[in-house]
Design a protein around this motif. Structure first.
Motif, PDB file in Angstrom:
ATOM      1  N   PHE A 180       0.839  -1.177   0.000  1.00  0.00           N
ATOM      2  CA  PHE A 180       0.000   0.000   0.000  1.00  0.00           C
ATOM      3  C   PHE A 180       0.883   1.238   0.000  1.00  0.00           C
ATOM      4  O   PHE A 180       1.963   1.236   0.599  1.00  0.00           O
ATOM      5  N   PRO A 181       0.429   2.301  -0.643  1.00  0.00           N
ATOM      6  CA  PRO A 181       1.228   3.529  -0.593  1.00  0.00           C
ATOM      7  C   PRO A 181       1.218   4.109   0.820  1.00  0.00           C
ATOM      8  O   PRO A 181       0.284   3.891   1.584  1.00  0.00           O
ATOM      9  N   LYS A 182       2.273   4.833   1.145  1.00  0.00           N
ATOM     10  CA  LYS A 182       2.327   5.460   2.462  1.00  0.00           C
ATOM     11  C   LYS A 182       1.274   6.562   2.558  1.00  0.00           C
ATOM     12  O   LYS A 182       0.956   7.214   1.562  1.00  0.00           O
ATOM     13  N   LEU A 183       0.758   6.743   3.749  1.00  0.00           N
ATOM     14  CA  LEU A 183      -0.223   7.800   3.967  1.00  0.00           C
ATOM     15  C   LEU A 183       0.456   9.160   3.897  1.00  0.00           C
ATOM     16  O   LEU A 183       1.630   9.304   4.228  1.00  0.00           O
TER      17      LEU A 183
END
Length: 70
Positions: free
Chosen positions: A21-24
């Protein structure tokens, strides 16, 4: 098959694929990314984020502290 445009599935395969998942975004990185991708000004981004927060669509990033990962 009577029609040459008809097709049949002869075989299929199933493969497991894992993606990260991409970083927030932190409050400081979101305006920079939105400016780069969509040419929004930082003020426009913060106004949009505040509006989404007020409608309880997103949680508001109050700090620039990113969560720990393992």
């Amino acid at each position: 098959m009577s029609n040459p445009n008809d097709g049949a599935v002869r075989s299929k395969s199933k493969k497991e694929k894992r993606t990260k998942f991409p970083k927030l975004h932190a409050l400081s990185t979101l305006p920079a990314t939105a400016t780069k991708k969509w040419k929004y000004s930082p003020a426009e981004v913060l106004k949009l984020v505040q509006g989404l927060y007020n409608k309880i669509v997103i949680t508001y990033p109050r700090t620039d502290t990113l969560p720990f990962t393992q």
